[in-house]
Design a protein around this motif. Structure first.
Motif, PDB file in Angstrom:
ATOM      1  N   GLY A 223      33.981  38.853  39.780  1.00 36.58           N
ATOM      2  CA  GLY A 223      35.073  39.763  39.443  1.00 36.58           C
ATOM      3  C   GLY A 223      35.692  39.450  38.099  1.00 36.58           C
ATOM      4  N   ALA A 224      35.840  38.150  37.797  1.00 39.26           N
ATOM      5  CA  ALA A 224      36.413  37.764  36.501  1.00 39.26           C
ATOM      6  C   ALA A 224      35.511  38.165  35.347  1.00 39.26           C
ATOM      7  CB  ALA A 224      36.660  36.251  36.483  1.00 39.26           C
ATOM      8  N   GLN A 225      34.209  38.145  35.569  1.00 39.35           N
ATOM      9  CA  GLN A 225      33.262  38.544  34.526  1.00 39.35           C
ATOM     10  C   GLN A 225      33.218  40.062  34.355  1.00 39.35           C
ATOM     11  OE1 GLN A 225      29.551  36.742  35.682  1.00 39.35           O
ATOM     12  NE2 GLN A 225      30.092  34.740  34.827  1.00 39.35           N
ATOM     13  N   LEU A 226      33.345  40.791  35.443  1.00 33.05           N
ATOM     14  CA  LEU A 226      33.226  42.252  35.384  1.00 33.05           C
ATOM     15  C   LEU A 226      34.519  42.937  34.975  1.00 33.05           C
ATOM     16  CD1 LEU A 226      31.111  42.959  38.617  1.00 33.05           C
ATOM     17  CD2 LEU A 226      30.317  42.976  36.238  1.00 33.05           C
ATOM     18  N   PHE A 227      35.667  42.428  35.487  1.00 34.81           N
ATOM     19  CA  PHE A 227      36.924  43.177  35.340  1.00 34.81           C
ATOM     20  C   PHE A 227      37.983  42.443  34.517  1.00 34.81           C
ATOM     21  CE2 PHE A 227      35.485  43.871  39.911  1.00 34.81           C
ATOM     22  CZ  PHE A 227      34.657  44.938  39.600  1.00 34.81           C
ATOM     23  N   SER A 228      37.599  41.388  33.809  1.00 28.31           N
ATOM     24  CA  SER A 228      38.594  40.577  33.105  1.00 28.31           C
ATOM     25  C   SER A 228      39.301  41.342  31.987  1.00 28.31           C
ATOM     26  CB  SER A 228      37.940  39.319  32.527  1.00 28.31           C
ATOM     27  OG  SER A 228      36.901  39.671  31.623  1.00 28.31           O
ATOM     28  N   GLU A 229      38.642  42.360  31.427  1.00 28.25           N
ATOM     29  CA  GLU A 229      39.274  43.097  30.332  1.00 28.25           C
ATOM     30  C   GLU A 229      40.333  44.083  30.817  1.00 28.25           C
ATOM     31  OE1 GLU A 229      35.677  45.507  31.570  1.00 28.25           O
ATOM     32  OE2 GLU A 229      36.215  43.389  31.279  1.00 28.25           O
ATOM     33  N   LEU A 230      40.392  44.289  32.129  1.00 30.12           N
ATOM     34  CA  LEU A 230      41.407  45.179  32.693  1.00 30.12           C
ATOM     35  C   LEU A 230      42.677  44.375  32.944  1.00 30.12           C
ATOM     36  CD1 LEU A 230      39.170  47.112  35.272  1.00 30.12           C
ATOM     37  CD2 LEU A 230      39.758  47.776  32.931  1.00 30.12           C
ATOM     38  N   GLU A 231      43.669  44.561  32.120  1.00 27.16           N
ATOM     39  CA  GLU A 231      44.882  43.755  32.188  1.00 27.16           C
ATOM     40  C   GLU A 231      45.752  44.136  33.385  1.00 27.16           C
ATOM     41  OE1 GLU A 231      46.986  43.936  28.533  1.00 27.16           O
ATOM     42  OE2 GLU A 231      45.343  43.116  27.332  1.00 27.16           O
ATOM     43  N   GLY A 232      46.340  43.112  33.994  1.00 32.51           N
ATOM     44  CA  GLY A 232      47.295  43.329  35.072  1.00 32.51           C
ATOM     45  C   GLY A 232      46.709  43.713  36.402  1.00 32.51           C
ATOM     46  N   LEU A 233      45.400  43.576  36.580  1.00 31.46           N
ATOM     47  CA  LEU A 233      44.761  43.973  37.832  1.00 31.46           C
ATOM     48  C   LEU A 233      44.281  42.776  38.651  1.00 31.46           C
ATOM     49  CD1 LEU A 233      42.760  47.151  36.743  1.00 31.46           C
ATOM     50  CD2 LEU A 233      45.045  46.977  37.731  1.00 31.46           C
ATOM     51  N   GLY A 234      44.615  41.568  38.198  1.00 29.85           N
ATOM     52  CA  GLY A 234      44.361  40.388  39.003  1.00 29.85           C
ATOM     53  C   GLY A 234      43.010  39.737  38.823  1.00 29.85           C
ATOM     54  N   PHE A 235      42.270  40.098  37.761  1.00 30.30           N
ATOM     55  CA  PHE A 235      40.951  39.498  37.534  1.00 30.30           C
ATOM     56  C   PHE A 235      40.808  38.941  36.121  1.00 30.30           C
ATOM     57  CE2 PHE A 235      40.101  42.223  41.171  1.00 30.30           C
ATOM     58  CZ  PHE A 235      39.284  41.424  41.952  1.00 30.30           C
ATOM     59  N   GLU A 236      41.917  38.633  35.481  1.00 26.71           N
ATOM     60  CA  GLU A 236      41.875  38.158  34.101  1.00 26.71           C
ATOM     61  C   GLU A 236      41.412  36.711  33.996  1.00 26.71           C
ATOM     62  OE1 GLU A 236      45.241  39.285  31.619  1.00 26.71           O
ATOM     63  OE2 GLU A 236      45.866  40.679  33.203  1.00 26.71           O
ATOM     64  N   SER A 237      41.490  35.958  35.100  1.00 22.63           N
ATOM     65  CA  SER A 237      41.012  34.570  35.125  1.00 22.63           C
ATOM     66  C   SER A 237      40.471  34.273  36.513  1.00 22.63           C
ATOM     67  CB  SER A 237      42.147  33.597  34.780  1.00 22.63           C
ATOM     68  OG  SER A 237      43.144  33.621  35.785  1.00 22.63           O
ATOM     69  N   LEU A 238      39.790  33.150  36.627  1.00 23.96           N
ATOM     70  CA  LEU A 238      39.213  32.768  37.911  1.00 23.96           C
ATOM     71  C   LEU A 238      40.296  32.542  38.960  1.00 23.96           C
ATOM     72  CD1 LEU A 238      36.811  31.968  39.665  1.00 23.96           C
ATOM     73  CD2 LEU A 238      36.972  29.654  38.708  1.00 23.96           C
ATOM     74  N   GLY A 239      41.389  31.889  38.563  1.00 19.34           N
ATOM     75  CA  GLY A 239      42.487  31.637  39.501  1.00 19.34           C
ATOM     76  C   GLY A 239      43.107  32.919  40.017  1.00 19.34           C
ATOM     77  N   GLU A 240      43.362  33.868  39.105  1.00 17.24           N
ATOM     78  CA  GLU A 240      43.929  35.149  39.506  1.00 17.24           C
ATOM     79  C   GLU A 240      42.972  35.900  40.417  1.00 17.24           C
ATOM     80  OE1 GLU A 240      45.262  37.592  36.347  1.00 17.24           O
ATOM     81  OE2 GLU A 240      46.618  36.103  35.496  1.00 17.24           O
ATOM     82  N   ALA A 241      41.683  35.822  40.125  1.00 15.08           N
ATOM     83  CA  ALA A 241      40.687  36.512  40.941  1.00 15.08           C
ATOM     84  C   ALA A 241      40.660  35.954  42.363  1.00 15.08           C
ATOM     85  CB  ALA A 241      39.308  36.385  40.300  1.00 15.08           C
TER      86      ALA A 241
END
Length: 233
Positions: A156-174
């Protein structure tokens, strides 16, 4: 070897139903006192709570000493995990609650008094003991849940990291986002904004929910049920 007179008296008192009811009432009363103390109070009520707290601590200490005196030895007393549990809570209650920055921590320790009701209610003890047994049996299931969640979090972090504020910007958030998805609490609110940019992202979420939230968690529940209500051979 016969028990001494003191041991005999303490043992009879410890086994007394009235004594157990009295201690249970004190435990509940202690929790109510702590709850009231969370409000801004002063005057007579403040003094009443202050002295009640000290009286409760003394009662708990006496009750613990009675249970200790009823046993044959120190080793026999501490061979029971519930006695260790109660001893830790009582000792924490003896620490003065006015030591600078530790006031909040010590008040929270006093709140743990309510947990002593577990050691006095056999049904609650069995629930906790069965829960521990189920966790021991399902340790590999918990590891499997973590591994799958880790794989999905990295993906998820690799696929959606560029989408800000959606919870996948880093591994921890994901990982935190997937924990919410696994509980099925508002998971569609996590998925829908991502679908706008990645229409096929539903496969990611649905597959994760099916594997973790449906299959593996239900397997964990099955183990818990089997421990609580074992089948007779």
């Amino acid at each position: 070897m016969q028990l001494s007179k003191l041991q005999e008296i303490c043992h009879d008192l410890k086994q007394s139903k009235n004594f157990q009811i009295f201690v249970s009432i004190v435990i509940i009363y202690s929790s109510l006192i702590i709850g009231v103390n969370s409000y801004s109070i002063n005057g007579y009520l403040e003094s009443f709570i202050f002295y009640s707290d000290h009286l409760i601590t003394i009662i708990f200490l006496i009750e613990l000493l009675i249970r200790y005196a009823a046993e044959k030895s120190i080793k026999h007393f501490f061979s029971d995990g519930w006695n260790i549990f109660d001893t830790i809570i009582v000792i924490s209650s003896l620490i003065p609650s006015s030591i600078g920055e530790s006031v909040l921590v010590l008040r929270l320790l006093r709140l743990l008094r309510l947990l002593r009701i577990i050691s006095f209610v056999p049904e609650l003890r069995r629930v906790i003991e069965n829960l521990i047994k189920s966790l021991q049996k399902s340790a590999y299931i918990l590891i499997l849940i973590f591994l799958i969640s880790y794989i999905y979090a990295v993906t998820g972090a690799q696929l959606f990291s560029e989408l800000e504020g959606l919870g996948f910007e880093s591994l921890g958030e994901a990982l935190l986002t997937l924990a919410q998805v696994a509980t099925l609490s508002g998971w569609e609110n996590v998925m829908n904004p991502i679908l706008v940019e990645y229409p096929s992202a539903w496969l990611y979420f649905i597959s994760y929910i099916f594997i973790v939230a449906i299959v593996i968690l239900n397997l964990f529940i099955a183990i818990l049920v089997d421990v609580v209500n074992p089948r007779s051979d």
